[in-house]
Design a protein around this motif. Structure first.
Motif, short mmCIF file in Angstrom:
data_model
loop_
_atom_site.label_atom_id
_atom_site.label_comp_id
_atom_site.label_asym_id
_atom_site.label_seq_id
_atom_site.Cartn_x
_atom_site.Cartn_y
_atom_site.Cartn_z
N THR A 72 0.81 -1.23 0.00
CA THR A 72 0.00 0.00 0.00
C THR A 72 0.84 1.28 0.00
OG1 THR A 72 -0.15 -0.14 2.40
CG2 THR A 72 -1.98 -1.05 1.14
N ALA A 73 1.92 1.31 0.79
CA ALA A 73 2.65 2.57 0.90
C ALA A 73 3.24 3.01 -0.44
CB ALA A 73 3.73 2.47 1.99
N PRO A 74 3.93 2.13 -1.19
CA PRO A 74 4.42 2.58 -2.50
C PRO A 74 3.28 2.85 -3.49
CG PRO A 74 5.59 0.61 -1.77
CD PRO A 74 4.40 0.78 -0.88
N ALA A 75 2.14 2.16 -3.32
CA ALA A 75 1.04 2.35 -4.27
C ALA A 75 0.51 3.78 -4.21
CB ALA A 75 -0.08 1.34 -3.99
N ILE A 76 0.20 4.26 -3.01
CA ILE A 76 -0.27 5.65 -2.91
C ILE A 76 0.91 6.61 -3.08
CG2 ILE A 76 -0.13 5.76 -0.37
CD1 ILE A 76 -2.80 7.48 -2.56
N GLY A 77 2.10 6.16 -2.63
CA GLY A 77 3.28 7.01 -2.73
C GLY A 77 3.60 7.39 -4.17
N VAL A 92 6.63 -4.09 -5.68
CA VAL A 92 7.46 -5.29 -5.48
C VAL A 92 8.59 -4.97 -4.51
CG1 VAL A 92 9.09 -6.86 -6.60
CG2 VAL A 92 6.89 -6.34 -7.70
N ILE A 93 9.26 -3.83 -4.72
CA ILE A 93 10.35 -3.43 -3.82
C ILE A 93 9.80 -3.26 -2.41
CG2 ILE A 93 12.01 -1.60 -3.27
CD1 ILE A 93 12.25 -1.08 -6.29
N GLY A 94 8.63 -2.62 -2.31
CA GLY A 94 8.03 -2.39 -1.00
C GLY A 94 7.80 -3.69 -0.24
N VAL A 95 7.23 -4.68 -0.92
CA VAL A 95 6.96 -5.96 -0.26
C VAL A 95 8.28 -6.64 0.13
CG1 VAL A 95 6.04 -8.28 -0.61
CG2 VAL A 95 4.74 -6.29 -1.37
N LEU A 96 9.26 -6.61 -0.78
CA LEU A 96 10.55 -7.26 -0.49
C LEU A 96 11.20 -6.67 0.75
CD1 LEU A 96 12.24 -7.77 -3.99
CD2 LEU A 96 11.33 -9.50 -2.42
N VAL A 97 11.29 -5.33 0.82
CA VAL A 97 12.01 -4.74 1.95
C VAL A 97 11.21 -4.86 3.24
CG1 VAL A 97 13.42 -3.20 0.54
CG2 VAL A 97 11.25 -2.36 1.48
N MET A 121 8.53 4.86 3.24
CA MET A 121 8.02 3.72 2.47
C MET A 121 7.12 4.17 1.32
SD MET A 121 9.17 0.81 2.97
CE MET A 121 7.97 -0.43 2.50
N MET A 122 6.63 5.40 1.37
CA MET A 122 5.84 5.92 0.26
C MET A 122 6.74 6.46 -0.84
SD MET A 122 2.78 7.99 2.09
CE MET A 122 1.58 7.22 3.17
N VAL A 123 7.95 6.86 -0.48
CA VAL A 123 8.79 7.58 -1.42
C VAL A 123 9.96 6.73 -1.94
CG1 VAL A 123 10.30 9.58 -1.68
CG2 VAL A 123 8.18 9.79 -0.40
N ILE A 124 10.68 6.05 -1.03
CA ILE A 124 11.93 5.41 -1.44
C ILE A 124 11.71 4.27 -2.45
CG2 ILE A 124 14.01 4.20 -0.63
CD1 ILE A 124 13.70 5.81 1.99
N PRO A 125 10.73 3.38 -2.24
CA PRO A 125 10.53 2.35 -3.28
C PRO A 125 10.20 2.95 -4.65
CG PRO A 125 9.39 1.74 -1.26
CD PRO A 125 9.85 3.15 -1.08
N VAL A 126 9.47 4.07 -4.65
CA VAL A 126 9.13 4.72 -5.92
C VAL A 126 10.39 5.30 -6.56
CG1 VAL A 126 7.70 6.47 -7.01
CG2 VAL A 126 6.85 5.25 -5.01
N ALA A 127 11.22 5.95 -5.73
CA ALA A 127 12.46 6.52 -6.24
C ALA A 127 13.36 5.42 -6.80
CB ALA A 127 13.17 7.29 -5.13
N ALA A 128 13.41 4.27 -6.09
CA ALA A 128 14.25 3.16 -6.55
C ALA A 128 13.71 2.61 -7.87
CB ALA A 128 14.29 2.07 -5.48
#
Lengths: 288, 263
Positions: free
Chosen positions: A22-27, A224-229, A200-207
């Motif tokens: 959820t966090a990267p999705a809205i992020g 995917v990155i969000g779930v992995l980390v 968690m909203m920003v870093i996976p998106v930036a990556a």
């Protein structure tokens, strides 16, 4: 894996997966409209909700959701006015929320700021069964909005004026983004913590952006990155006994650095290709 | 002056009467009349700050009118909902945002005016491909908009409006910061639209390669209409097409830049 034998770890890992999704999705939408700090602001405001939960002997998760949603709607109203004084108003809201939380928690019977620590930085041992129910319901809402309405939200975050002229209900969608961000903050609160939720909203998106060219690709890779980390961070926390939020965010930063390193040759090749294309353009122009 | 009975054929596509609008406390439009009929190509000209952009943004409801009347396709603006009849190109120098997006993704977002629930059917995808082809961007469909040149950004923004398959195309400075080669591409795209019967209202800084397409020019100065008729030819005002307008473009094109130096 023996860690799955513990009920608290099952709950923590389930919550971690939901945070990671959820966090990267809205992020992604917040980053798209260059509003990356919004999650941070909502996290501050949610502190008042958590403290109110203690004071009123209600569920901190649901109280935090309520207060965060009110705060996020307020932020969206300030943003949509577009005044320069909006910055100051947002700062008042952020720090008012944080200060309110600290004040109220000390009013609660037997409460002190120590109660807040697990909410600030995340903790895998404190995810109760009741929390899991709340988190699952809230995460389902976030996923439904961010994936189900992704074309509409993409249009609004890409170019708000254009979206209004296509007849989209832009004001409603903006409020929906704010409410969804607030709900995500409370989904992430138990595992990542209110002070680190924005990461968690920003870093996976930036990556993800380091290797993607399109929006849907960025959204997917970020999730995917969000779930992995969040899964690996939660698991690691089980062995090293640290706050889960810090572990997860450091892992996310690690992934970002690895992807940056991997993508640098790719970016250089693309830049060279673009430069070559522009040189051709220039010669054409001189001829005209 | 009052709303006419529904008489589709002869109804103006845009009817703006006595429009006044302010930005902050500054009056920007001071009683503007503008009528655009079906099939017309109307250019809105004027110096910076003359109100031409505000007029266009008022027509699409982005600037509230403090007084005056606005009707689109014969419907009073407050009751107007048929947004899929309008393709809008806002004044932008970039089609990019904080997250990468492909050219096709950006252009597809224009299609939301017709596919309200966001599901892209076969006909929607075909319209997107047609729009990309019209501005000669098909080969870049899967490229990231971040990697495009300034002129290509404008082509994407115009394709996004064309994907709607609009009857009325409203463009705010589509040529700002676009080199001559790209201006020709845009002029060709517009020519095809006009030939297919589209009505066009566009804000221009100078007529440039679009000149042969323009039926009528409306010139604004200080929020008032000072000319409404055939496109002015080489008058001495610096905002209008002058004899020297080729040179700044050549200089600009020789040094590719993303932002609109000319705007």
């Amino acid at each position: 894996m023996d860690l799955l034998d513990y009920a608290f770890m099952q709950r923590a890992l389930l919550a971690a997966v939901l945070v990671g999704v959820t966090a990267p999705a809205i992020g992604t939408y917040l980053v798209q409209r260059r509003q990356a700090v919004m999650g941070d602001g909502i996290g501050h405001v949610a502190m008042t909700g958590v403290a109110l939960g203690f004071l009123l002997n209600a569920s901190p998760v649901w109280m935090a959701t309520l207060v965060a949603v009110i705060g996020a709607v307020g932020m969206e109203l300030i943003r949509s006015r577009g005044k320069t004084s909006g910055d100051i108003a947002l700062a008042m809201l952020f720090y008012g929320g944080l200060a309110g939380g600290v004040m109220i928690i000390n009013l609660a019977p037997g409460g002190s700021t120590a109660n807040l620590t697990s909410y600030l930085f995340g903790s895998i041992t404190t995810v109760s069964a009741e929390d899991v129910t709340a988190v699952v319901i809230l995460a389902a809402f976030v996923i439904a909005v961010t994936l189900g309405l992704r074309r509409q939200l993409f249009a609004v975050c890409q170019d708000e004026e254009f979206a209004r002229v296509t007849g989209l209900p832009v004001r409603f969608l903006n409020l929906l983004i704010a409410v969804t961000a607030a709900v995500t903050v409370t989904v992430a609160m138990r595992i990542v913590g209110l002070l680190l939720v924005s990461a968690m909203m920003v870093i996976p998106v930036a990556a993800a952006q380091r290797v993607t060219r399109g929006f849907t690709a960025t959204l997917s890779v970020a999730m995917v990155i969000g779930v992995l980390v969040s899964l690996s961070g939660t698991t690691l926390t089980y062995y090293i006994d640290a706050p889960s939020g810090g572990t997860i965010v450091l892992l996310a930063i690690g992934v970002f650095m690895v992807m940056t390193a991997l993508s640098t040759p790719l970016a250089r090749r693309r830049a060279n290709a673009a430069r070559a294309a522009e040189e051709v353009c220039t010669r054409d122009d001189v001829k005209v | 002056m009052e709303s006419q009975p529904a008489e589709a054929a002869d109804q103006p596509v845009i009817s703006l009467r006595g429009a006044t609008a302010s930005l902050g406390s500054r009056p920007v439009l001071r009683g503007v009349d503008l009528t655009v009929r079906r099939g017309e190509v109307v250019a809105l000209l004027g110096a910076n700050g003359s109100g031409k952009s505000t007029a266009v943004r008022a027509i699409v409801g982005q600037v509230p009118l403090s007084d005056g009347e606005l009707a689109l396709f014969g419907t009073d603006f407050n009751r107007f909902r048929a947004w899929s009849r309008i393709g809008y190109v806002p004044q932008r120098t970039t089609a990019a945002s904080g997250v990468p997006a492909t050219v096709r993704e950006v252009v597809s977002s224009g299609r939301l005016a017709r596919s309200r629930f966001g599901v892209l059917r076969k006909s929607d995808k075909a319209a997107v491909e047609r729009a990309l082809a019209l501005v000669d961007m098909s080969q870049y469909a899967d490229a990231s908009v971040n990697a495009l040149s300034g002129g290509q950004h404008q082509r994407v923004l115009i394709a996004r409006a064309l994907a709607v398959e609009p009857e009325l195309l409203i463009m705010d400075e589509p040529m700002a910061g676009v080199d001559l080669a790209n201006q020709e591409v845009l002029a060709n795209a517009l020519r095809e639209q006009v030939a297919a019967g589209s009505t066009v209202l566009l804000v221009l800084h100078e007529l440039g390669p679009l000149e042969p397409l323009i039926d009528r020019a409306v010139v604004l100065r200080d929020g008032c209409v000072v000319h409404d008729g055939p496109p002015p030819e080489a008058v001495g005002q610096h905002a209008l097409p002058g004899h020297d307008h080729v040179h700044p473009h050549a200089a600009h094109g020789a040094e590719p830049l993303r932002t609109g130096l000319l705007s």
